[in-house]
Write an enzyme that holds these catalytic residues in place. Structure first.
Site, PDB file in Angstrom:
ATOM      1  N   ASP A 207      81.145  33.865  54.104  1.00 25.33           N
ATOM      2  CA  ASP A 207      81.181  34.525  55.403  1.00 25.33           C
ATOM      3  C   ASP A 207      82.533  34.310  56.101  1.00 25.33           C
ATOM      4  O   ASP A 207      83.056  33.196  56.128  1.00 25.33           O
ATOM      5  CB  ASP A 207      80.048  33.934  56.259  1.00 25.33           C
ATOM      6  N   GLU A 272      84.174  37.474  52.375  1.00 24.56           N
ATOM      7  CA  GLU A 272      84.225  38.452  53.457  1.00 24.56           C
ATOM      8  C   GLU A 272      85.561  38.241  54.182  1.00 24.56           C
ATOM      9  O   GLU A 272      85.643  37.505  55.164  1.00 24.56           O
ATOM     10  CB  GLU A 272      83.057  38.289  54.433  1.00 24.56           C
TER      11      GLU A 272
HETATM   12  C1  GLC Z   1      79.839  38.025  59.239  1.00 29.77           C
HETATM   13  C2  GLC Z   1      78.415  38.436  58.995  1.00 29.77           C
HETATM   14  C3  GLC Z   1      77.807  38.809  60.311  1.00 29.77           C
HETATM   15  C4  GLC Z   1      77.864  37.610  61.228  1.00 29.77           C
HETATM   16  C5  GLC Z   1      79.280  37.061  61.358  1.00 29.77           C
HETATM   17  C6  GLC Z   1      79.272  35.677  61.940  1.00 29.77           C
HETATM   18  O1  GLC Z   1      80.621  39.083  59.685  1.00 29.77           O
HETATM   19  O2  GLC Z   1      78.335  39.443  58.041  1.00 29.77           O
HETATM   20  O3  GLC Z   1      76.494  39.273  60.168  1.00 29.77           O
HETATM   21  O4  GLC Z   1      77.382  37.950  62.497  1.00 29.77           O
HETATM   22  O5  GLC Z   1      79.903  36.941  60.106  1.00 29.77           O
HETATM   23  O6  GLC Z   1      78.736  34.754  61.041  1.00 29.77           O
END
Ligand code: GLC
Ligand code: CA
Length: 526
Positions: A207, A272
């Protein structure tokens, strides 16, 4: 404890593979409490295997504070009882491996819940042994320590009354940022990775990994006028500063190498990396770092061949021998079918599954699912992401087969599910589901379509055409982005897969006539 995983079927299995994202709360409710869970999901995995995916990414299953759909973890080593606890996870993992599917967990290293015992201890006093596990700082005058913005709303700093300081929270205030410059934090987090590797997981989706390294001096971000890209959380402050100090610091690459060392070479690390400059993103794929990084410029592109071609070509150019990942939908953004319109879902499927790289599908995409309209009194996510999180549509029964009839799903099932569900499409050879299956099957049978080379071709206005080639094989993919028929010239070939099954098997000589929003994968071609 698990035996050895049956997957991955060899190093870099993900290169030719496809990943299927499950949002566990919304996939399948096994015990009738209205919330999806892992035993329920295990019983539905056959659908994912039949679809032709290679691995399942589960959005967070850890116990959480319940503020950010699981992304506010209170215990990295446990599984939320609502999802069936550790036994639920084991059942899911074993079923996945039995079906040849890898299991990818969501790992949330940037922040914990404010209810995580580490944070409870850290905020107890300025002298707490864990104080430096988070980012506490004195304010500037009456205000926060600097001008950093939260992704969701307001400043990224939360006043901590008891100790008279502020703590950093890049998302919701209940998600305090961990201090990754502290080696103890990194060691503790690496331990959590090792535990899950020992429990038999095949990979991690990391994440907001680009947020781990911030300016140690907490200097201001530079102000800049910026157009908010599509997406969630339009906090104006977040878009009017350049994120030069609060993310993507050079230290992040060292942190990634530590993660890699903790999991070993065979565990997939999919980051991500929510950065819109692909030149920066590609650096996260350096040796010893991530295997894959999401491509947000692609995911946020309008459904228009010009900008699509631009981001695809830039990706090809920058990623070179590296390996891109592609997605069009997830739990944070409106589904592609909703953003681009329901008529585009077939061409979008053809695009996503024929680019060079690993496609990541979001549950329901394979039936052309659209966002649900969640009435304000049922809304749960303050930044408006409920629409893409409504329950998976399995069949036409009450609750769409997501939960037993009579249960109350945690978010309402989207209207229209009676006409758009897995069971309905199962029997229809020309359904969206059947198209996804044919595309994934073609990728498996023809390495040119998964691991082959990519070359953009000249194509008439409103269309996109490219070539995929591998040993002894060549394909041309042509997509029509318009409401009208379009003709795309190409050399003789046979239609291998098409948006409508009736076009498949046709022999083409010099041109393909694409119906409105149609798409074809032609063997031979050009
Ligand atoms: C990422 C996740 C999202 C979350 C954010 C904070 O973007 O995909 O759902 O709110 O991180 O953890
Ligand atoms: Ca349940």
């Amino acid at each position: 404890m698990a035996g050895p995983a049956l997957t991955p079927p060899g190093a870099a299995w993900w290169r030719g593979g496809a990943i299927y994202q499950v949002y566990p709360r919304s996939f399948a409710d096994g015990n009738g409490d209205g919330i999806g869970d892992l035993p329920g999901a295990a019983d539905r995995l056959e659908h994912v295997a039949r679809l032709g995916a290679d691995a399942v990414w589960l959005a967070p299953i850890n116990p959480s504070g319940g503020v950010d759909g699981g992304y506010d973890v209170t215990d990295y080593l446990d599984v939320d009882p609502v999802y069936g606890g550790l036994p639920g996870f084991e059942r899911f993992r074993d079923r996945a491996h039995e079906l040849g599917l890898g299991v990818i967990l969501d790992w949330v290293p940037n922040h914990t819940s404010d209810r995580h015992p580490w944070f409870v201890e850290a905020r107890a006093s300025r002298d707490s042994a864990r104080r430096d596990w988070y980012v506490f700082a004195d304010g500037r005058g009456d205000g926060p320590p600097n001008n950093w913005s939260s992704r969701f709303a307001g400043p990224a700093w939360v006043p901590d009354e008891a100790t008279g300081q502020w703590y950093l929270a890049s998302f919701y205030p209940q998600q305090p940022d961990l201090n990754w410059s502290n080696p103890e934090v990194r060691a503790a987090m690496a331990d959590t990775l090792r535990v899950w590797v020992d429990r038999g997981v095949d990979g991690f989706r990391i994440d907001v990994v680009h947020r781990l390294a911030k300016d140690p001096l907490l200097r201001d971000n530079r102000e800049a006028a910026a157009d908010p890209p599509a997406g969630y959380g339009r906090n104006p402050g977040w878009y009017t500063t350049l994120h030069l100090r609060d993310e993507n610091g050079p230290e992040v690459h060292g942190y990634l190498r530590e993660m890699r060392a903790a999991v070993g070479p065979g565990t997939l690390l999919l980051g991500e990396v929510w950065i819109l400059d692909l030149r920066e993103v590609v650096r996260y794929l350096s040796p010893g770092e991530l295997d894959l990084a999401f491509n947000f410029p692609f995911a946020l592109s309008p459904w228009n061949p010009g900008p699509m071609a631009e981001v695809i070509e830039l990706t090809e150019e920058l990623f070179g021998a590296g390996w891109p990942a592609w997605h069009l939908s997830n739990h944070d953004m409106a589904r592609a079918g909703t953003r681009f319109g329901p008529r585009t879902v077939r061409a979008a499927a053809v695009l996503l599954l024929t680019l060079r790289g690993t496609p990541v599908l979001y549950m329901g995409e394979e039936i052309g699912m659209l966002d649900g309209v969640v009435p304000p009194e049922r809304a749960l996510d303050p930044v408006g992401r409920d629409g893409s999180r409504t329950p998976m549509q399995w069949d036409a029964s009450p609750n769409a087969g997501f939960a037993p009839p009579g249960a109350e799903p945690w978010l309402p099932v989207a209207a229209g599910y009676r006409d758009r569900n897995v069971a309905e499409q199962e029997g229809d050879p020309d359904s969206v589901l059947a198209l996804y299956r044919r595309l994934l099957d073609a990728r498996r049978r023809h390495p040119a379509l998964s691991t082959g080379t990519f070359r953009m071709l000249e194509a008439p206005a409103g269309t996109l055409a490219y070539e995929r080639a591998g040993p002894g094989e060549r394909f041309v993919v042509a997509l029509n982005f318009t409401e009208d028929r379009r003709e795309v010239p190409l050399a003789a070939g046979t239609v291998e897969v098409a948006s409508s099954v009736s076009l498949e098997g046709r022999e083409l000589e010099g041109v393909v006539a694409l119906p409105p929003h149609g798409a074809v994968v032609v063997r031979g071609g050009h």
